[in-house]
Design an enzyme around this catalytic site. Sequence first.
Site, short mmCIF file in Angstrom:
data_model
loop_
_atom_site.label_atom_id
_atom_site.label_comp_id
_atom_site.label_asym_id
_atom_site.label_seq_id
_atom_site.Cartn_x
_atom_site.Cartn_y
_atom_site.Cartn_z
N ARG A 1 -6.69 2.52 11.98
CA ARG A 1 -6.33 1.13 12.23
C ARG A 1 -7.42 0.43 13.05
O ARG A 1 -7.33 -0.75 13.30
CB ARG A 1 -5.02 1.03 13.03
CG ARG A 1 -3.76 1.42 12.29
CD ARG A 1 -3.27 0.30 11.40
NE ARG A 1 -1.90 -0.12 11.57
CZ ARG A 1 -0.85 0.42 10.98
NH1 ARG A 1 -0.97 1.47 10.22
NH2 ARG A 1 0.35 -0.08 11.16
N LYS B 1 0.82 -1.21 0.00
CA LYS B 1 0.00 0.00 0.00
C LYS B 1 0.86 1.27 0.00
O LYS B 1 0.45 2.28 -0.57
CB LYS B 1 -1.03 -0.01 1.13
CG LYS B 1 -0.49 0.17 2.51
CD LYS B 1 -1.63 0.21 3.51
CE LYS B 1 -1.20 -0.19 4.90
NZ LYS B 1 0.01 0.38 5.45
N ARG C 1 13.74 -2.50 9.08
CA ARG C 1 13.01 -1.90 10.20
C ARG C 1 13.01 -2.84 11.40
O ARG C 1 12.92 -4.05 11.23
CB ARG C 1 11.55 -1.63 9.76
CG ARG C 1 11.35 -0.26 9.17
CD ARG C 1 10.03 -0.09 8.52
NE ARG C 1 8.88 -0.49 9.35
CZ ARG C 1 7.62 -0.28 9.00
NH1 ARG C 1 7.34 0.31 7.86
NH2 ARG C 1 6.63 -0.66 9.77
N ARG D 1 2.26 -8.02 14.40
CA ARG D 1 1.68 -6.94 13.59
C ARG D 1 0.57 -7.45 12.70
O ARG D 1 -0.48 -6.81 12.55
CB ARG D 1 2.76 -6.27 12.74
CG ARG D 1 3.71 -5.44 13.58
CD ARG D 1 4.93 -5.03 12.78
NE ARG D 1 4.62 -4.15 11.67
CZ ARG D 1 5.38 -4.05 10.58
NH1 ARG D 1 6.46 -4.79 10.44
NH2 ARG D 1 5.05 -3.21 9.63
N ARG E 1 12.03 -7.28 3.39
CA ARG E 1 11.97 -5.86 3.04
C ARG E 1 13.19 -5.09 3.60
O ARG E 1 13.57 -5.26 4.74
CB ARG E 1 10.68 -5.27 3.62
CG ARG E 1 10.49 -3.80 3.33
CD ARG E 1 9.08 -3.40 3.54
NE ARG E 1 8.70 -3.26 4.94
CZ ARG E 1 7.53 -2.76 5.34
NH1 ARG E 1 6.64 -2.39 4.45
NH2 ARG E 1 7.26 -2.65 6.62
P1 AMP Z 1 3.26 1.11 9.46
O1 AMP Z 1 4.44 1.86 8.94
O2 AMP Z 1 1.96 1.63 8.93
O3 AMP Z 1 3.42 -0.39 9.32
O4 AMP Z 1 3.19 1.40 11.04
C1 AMP Z 1 4.26 1.03 11.88
C2 AMP Z 1 3.79 1.06 13.32
O5 AMP Z 1 3.38 2.40 13.68
C3 AMP Z 1 2.58 0.20 13.64
O6 AMP Z 1 2.93 -1.17 13.88
C4 AMP Z 1 2.06 0.89 14.90
O7 AMP Z 1 2.88 0.59 16.02
C5 AMP Z 1 2.27 2.37 14.57
N1 AMP Z 1 1.11 2.96 13.88
C6 AMP Z 1 1.05 3.41 12.61
N2 AMP Z 1 -0.18 3.90 12.33
C7 AMP Z 1 -0.92 3.75 13.46
C8 AMP Z 1 -2.27 4.02 13.79
N3 AMP Z 1 -3.13 4.54 12.91
N4 AMP Z 1 -2.68 3.75 15.07
C9 AMP Z 1 -1.83 3.23 15.97
N5 AMP Z 1 -0.55 2.90 15.71
C10 AMP Z 1 -0.09 3.15 14.47
#
Ligand code: AMP
Length: 210
Positions: A88, A13, A153, A164, A122
Amino acid sequence: MKIILLGASGSGKGTIAKKISADFKVPQISTGDIFRDIIKRKSTLGEQVKSYINYGKLVPDDITLKVLRQRLKRVDCQNGFILDGFPRNIDQAKSLSKISDIDIVLNIELPLEELEKRLVNRRICAKCGDIDSTKYSGFTGYCRKCGTKLFQRDDDKPEIIKTRLEVYKNQVSPLINFYGDKVQTVSNSASPDETYARVKTFLLNLEAKA
Ligand code: AMP
């Protein structure tokens, strides 16, 4: 155009968001990127956020919403935005509906095994954000675009990935019901270009109707 992109981490995405952003001139707003930036700047908030992200848990809604509200107030969001990684959960979706309306929810799908594989392999460029995979032929460990050393990461380690994806399954899938007929599901099992071509067609049709 105001777009929400749903999809598990590793579904592609982020890449799709970047393409939409370039073609439709709307900013990509990734709450994950915002949090990683906050962590880099070393503050009490950063430490707090890190304690969730590094264990694959969601950052609490009050922090997330505050950060998102601030971002949506910026002038570049006047003509729309792409939300990548927000909402989320249903509470976040309800809070968002009080801040802004949404035109379309794109739900990017990929089978679970494929997601796990993509995340473990990744690698990311710290400088330009380009995403690479150890599985691509020609992978060197350095960014194809700017030559910077790639990194993995902290939350792309196998044990964290499982958490996750579990969090995703439990909390994000109900959003598809919440948004109902605004949702357009697109499988990303084909090539990234094919997937994006389909996404672009949906968005152009939507624009034409507006
Ligand atoms: P992502 O880069 O979208 O995979 O996000 C990495 C991490 O950031 C997630 O595993 C959460 O710990 C935190 N995170 C990102 N977006 C949100 C959200 N909308 N609500 C809560 N935690 C978030």
